[in-house]
Write an enzyme that holds these catalytic residues in place. Structure first.
Site, PDB file in Angstrom:
ATOM      1  N   ASP A 135      37.127  37.320  27.648  1.00  0.00           N
ATOM      2  CA  ASP A 135      37.964  36.227  28.154  1.00  0.00           C
ATOM      3  C   ASP A 135      37.696  35.001  27.294  1.00  0.00           C
ATOM      4  O   ASP A 135      36.554  34.741  26.911  1.00  0.00           O
ATOM      5  CB  ASP A 135      37.651  35.929  29.619  1.00  0.00           C
ATOM      6  CG  ASP A 135      38.202  36.988  30.562  1.00  0.00           C
ATOM      7  OD1 ASP A 135      39.219  37.625  30.219  1.00  0.00           O
ATOM      8  OD2 ASP A 135      37.637  37.167  31.645  1.00  0.00           O
ATOM      9  N   ASP A 153      45.301  39.546  30.792  1.00  0.00           N
ATOM     10  CA  ASP A 153      45.335  38.996  32.148  1.00  0.00           C
ATOM     11  C   ASP A 153      46.657  38.280  32.398  1.00  0.00           C
ATOM     12  O   ASP A 153      47.239  38.383  33.486  1.00  0.00           O
ATOM     13  CB  ASP A 153      44.192  38.000  32.367  1.00  0.00           C
ATOM     14  CG  ASP A 153      42.818  38.634  32.254  1.00  0.00           C
ATOM     15  OD1 ASP A 153      42.697  39.851  32.471  1.00  0.00           O
ATOM     16  OD2 ASP A 153      41.864  37.892  31.955  1.00  0.00           O
TER      17      ASP A 153
END
Length: 175
Positions: A135, A153
């Site tokens: 991330d 995501d």
């Protein structure tokens, strides 16, 4: 047949966009030496960079964080089996969305399904390679940070929002 070929191309495109963005952050921004993309993509390695943060705007940072759970780090664990269990669960979800894609005639549901599938596959690939998901997008206001996320995501969230939009606003209501 064209529907399936087009769907596969969309999934490949979104998967590659996700992986290219992660490669750009990991290799291009946060490492001194850059490994070529396709070598990096196929490298099954457990090497993980330490946390890094680079301020881009007063409300946005590029960061290097590892999510070993599901959304927002839920169900995260240091156990190596967690990545495989979460990957298996995600593959079941991918299978369900692929069936939905095949059975529906709704273009909106087809697009939503492909977004969710591509995003899930991008994150599954990270779990297989690193035991966690990369991330790197960090939006914040003062000291409050939205959980870091990535392109995969974003695909999943947009796909789910499209599903909700269709079911709440476009499907006929039963009285």
């Amino acid at each position: 047949m064209l529907k399936y070929f087009g769907g596969v191309l969309v999934i490949i495109f979104l998967f590659m966009a996700d992986q290219l963005s992660k490669w750009g952050i990991v290799e291009g921004l946060f490492q001194a030496e850059t490994e070529p993309f396709f070598r990096w993509l196929g490298n099954i390695s457990q090497e993980r960079l330490e946390f890094v943060s680079m301020e881009i705007l007063p409300f946005f940072n590029l960061v290097m964080v590892w999510n070993d759970g599901i959304s927002f780090g839920l169900l995260g664990s240091d156990s190596p089996m967690t990545a495989y269990i979460l990957s298996l669960f995600a593959l079941l979800i991918v299978s369900g969305f692929l069936i939905w894609y095949i059975r529906t005639n709704s273009k909106l549901i087809q697009i939503a399904s492909l977004l969710v599938v591509a995003g899930a596959i991008g994150n599954i690939w990270d779990r297989i390679r690193f035991g966690a998901v990369i991330d790197f997008l960090d939006f914040h206001v003062a000291d409050w940070h939205y959980p870091a996320f990535n392109v995969a995501d974003s695909c999943i969230v947009i796909g789910i929002v499209l599903f909700l939009f269709k079911s709440l606003f476009l499907d006929p209501k039963e009285d």
